[in-house]
Design an enzyme around this catalytic site. Sequence first.
Site, PDB file in Angstrom:
ATOM      1  N   GLU A 172     -41.256 -16.869   3.786  1.00 15.27           N
ATOM      2  CA  GLU A 172     -42.640 -16.144   2.578  1.00 15.27           C
ATOM      3  C   GLU A 172     -43.685 -15.060   3.510  1.00 15.27           C
ATOM      4  O   GLU A 172     -43.900 -13.978   3.088  1.00 15.27           O
ATOM      5  CB  GLU A 172     -43.255 -17.048   1.979  1.00 15.27           C
ATOM      6  N   SER A 177     -31.755 -29.098  13.372  1.00 17.62           N
ATOM      7  CA  SER A 177     -30.933 -30.372  13.908  1.00 17.62           C
ATOM      8  C   SER A 177     -28.807 -29.750  13.932  1.00 17.62           C
ATOM      9  O   SER A 177     -28.592 -29.292  12.677  1.00 17.62           O
ATOM     10  CB  SER A 177     -31.964 -31.652  13.414  1.00 17.62           C
ATOM     11  N   ASP A 222     -37.556 -25.240  -0.098  1.00  9.29           N
ATOM     12  CA  ASP A 222     -38.874 -24.752  -0.205  1.00  9.29           C
ATOM     13  C   ASP A 222     -39.845 -25.330  -0.951  1.00  9.29           C
ATOM     14  O   ASP A 222     -39.606 -26.027  -1.683  1.00  9.29           O
ATOM     15  CB  ASP A 222     -38.426 -22.970  -0.932  1.00  9.29           C
ATOM     16  N   ASP A 278     -45.800 -22.699  -0.900  1.00  7.08           N
ATOM     17  CA  ASP A 278     -45.487 -21.270  -2.033  1.00  7.08           C
ATOM     18  C   ASP A 278     -47.304 -21.153  -1.240  1.00  7.08           C
ATOM     19  O   ASP A 278     -48.390 -21.540  -1.384  1.00  7.08           O
ATOM     20  CB  ASP A 278     -45.279 -21.344  -3.409  1.00  7.08           C
TER      21      ASP A 278
END
Length: 864
Positions: free
Chosen positions: A201, A285, A363, A366
């Site tokens: 972002e 991973s 996500d 923000d």
Amino acid sequence: MSASLVRRVVTAVAVVLVVVLAASTVTAAIVIRRPLPTTSGETRIPGLGNDVDVVRDDLGIPQIYADDPHDLFFAQGYVHAQDRFFEMDYRRHVTSGRVAELVGDQEAAIQADSVIRTFGWRRVAEQEWDLLSQQTRDHLTAYADGVNAYLDRRTPSAAAIEYTVLGTQVSVEAIEPWDPIDSVAWLKAMAWDLRGNYDDELLRAAAYGSTQDTSLVGDLFPPYPAETNPPIITDGTPSSPPPDPGTPDVDDASLPAGSEDALAGVVEALGAVPHLLGEGDGIGSNSWVVGGEHTASGDPLLANDPHLGITAPGLWYQAGLHCRDVGDECPFDVAGYTFAGFPGVIIGHNDALAWGLTNLGADVTDFYLERLFTDGTYLRDGERVPVVERTETIEVNGADPIQLTVRSTEHGPLVDEVLPDLELATEAPLPEGSPRPAREGYGVALAWTALEPGRSADAVFAMNLAQDADDVAAAAALFEVPSQNIVFATTDGTIGYQAPGRIPVRAVVSGGTPSNGTWPQPGWDSRYDWQGTVPAEEMPAETDPEEGFIVAANQAVTEPGVGPFLTNDWDYGFRSARIRALLQAEIDAGRPITAETMSRIQNDTLDPAADVLLPSLLDLEVDDFTGEASALLADWDQRTDPDSAGAVLFATVWANVLRRTFADQLPEAVAPSGGAQWIEVVRRLLEEPENLWWDDATTVALVETRDEVLHDALVDARRQLTAALGADPTRWRWGNLHRAAPEHAVLGGDGVPGPVRRLMNPSAIEVGGGSSIVDATGWDATQWGEAAPDFTVTAIPSMRMVVDLGDLDASTWVNFTGNSGHPASPHYTDQLRAWAEGDTYPWPFTRDAVAAAEEETLRLLAPG
């Protein structure tokens, strides 16, 4: 803040220790060996209900046997404190924003404390306590009691050598008792390091601030290549249109100025947050599970190797937790990898089910730009509402306390206010008609799911007891942060995948800034607020797929449009594609897969970037001096083994390509690190020889193209490696420059005198592998020496395990460094060589196997 924030405070302190150690060999031995724990015999421990046996093998790995859960977790706390207490203490000071209280008046420590207090990790952990089940609270309390039983009447110098060093410079009078909340707060550090797309972002905003061109920004975020790198679940039918790809639908010429001050320094400010598990795109991973139809035994096999930061001691602590009589009153029979500071097993297996974890990458954060006013209000839907304030007191060892005012909006804490005087400026595009910023710019609030209280601590114990797919789903519903892919297999033959996590639901806002969380959001418009979270029952899951195996290595979870929207910013899937290809090759050849096959795949060193860039490099015309080196690439097998000359040349060219292509247009803080995203970016740019990213913006009269950049990068690499490794390219070796160098968080840095560093830091060791390679010993392409890339390993497979569900005692494991946190212990580094060479150790689980591997036993006696 990096894990080395306390180096400056210990420099003078370490000099004192050097003098002490030099005074007498006997004195040195006493100082260093004093904290070593007793691991055999008998000792009476107040607080136990019944006797507990702690059986250790030749690697110092404990298997704990108790009669009830209280004694089991009490003993785990005791054993963790025996081997790793300073690590535990350091972590709890970090997660509660109290590092300056431990190390003194140091700017880096105070900055770290300021950011953590602004987030309020400890405050959230305290709020979570009442949400947890009574059983979980009992387990956490028993664990804390066990830690404190070990600390009882022990001086700091008897607990860890680090206190001896710190005590010569700051006050270290007594060790504070362990509190159950100390364990809960540790989950916040886990969540921070595994949080998802927050870096992407900021990169979008930073790239736009430099280029003012959304199409160029789009080049840096190509769509996920599902046609070549399949998602985890491959048999879904799209149920909705693909999500917004994240390109702002705005008129660039009309964008408001001033947002550069809003995001000014956010990268650096949040860089002050400690990364106890690691940072960067090397953090991820590998995990996969193979059904019995493809294995030699006819039973499933499961592999996992989490890619985390490189530290001394390593992040994991191996242990087994066993009820002597497994039943309703005492149901635990589990072994695997634990975190010192938290009870239970994080990754491992019980008597019926094995599980592995990889970062899902959803996500869950923000950034919101907030229009602030000088009267303490901010703008929401045309109205002014009050900013919420609280005061935090940061205690500083040896200095006056600091009062910190924390301000928050509806979306979260205002993170730009933590460190206001910062240099990096970025600019995010906003919808036309957005409110003008104040003279000092917008504020920046961080919304993050981990800042809401949850029940992730409950999930750990639920996973420890899980028996089947339904149990895994129930545990996953509790596992809110960090969001992790779970792969699992059972002794009755089931294999499966489950996605857990608290994932925000975002409304679709047409026009302007995309509302899917890919760009900083306009906080003054409530349409961009989160609309709740994805219901647990809607999270992707799969059992017994037709192809007979599941690979989860941080790639996309589903095809676009299948299931809930999780993120646009996946790892680009080169590791997962390679693992799938290796498994499929075995299946197609009719070779039954064994535990040895799984381990061999974990150590695969093929470089996916070579497939992308090598053909273009081999087409270049170069002079004889450079050609002598580039001939290595023509014969290179694309493997990055330690003795490979081609590997070190290709890596050096790759770093130079990234630097020459992007350094002129991207701020240093978001420069390409070289991982999977950049492989896909370069793959697509190679098809556009005159794309503006190839042009060097600093050469005003010239327009560079692809072939010039590649040619110059190859010439650079030849020159740099000649200076570093000699003029004969055939004598170059990847392992000469690519080395894993574990470093102690407190006493391992460059500012500490050599004798102390040599005591605390294991010797650097050559390794193969690299970034986005299955053997994921990542390096950071942004790091350079005086004139050449620095290939020092920054992220590693922090452990490797293979579980055989047909014979649990045939499972294998290895830890990075070793199980002990005491540098005088033989178990501080006794697994490092095996880890570097790709070897593993037997993993005894049943009582008979543990007895056969027994080296020493400590019996903890109940009072009476």
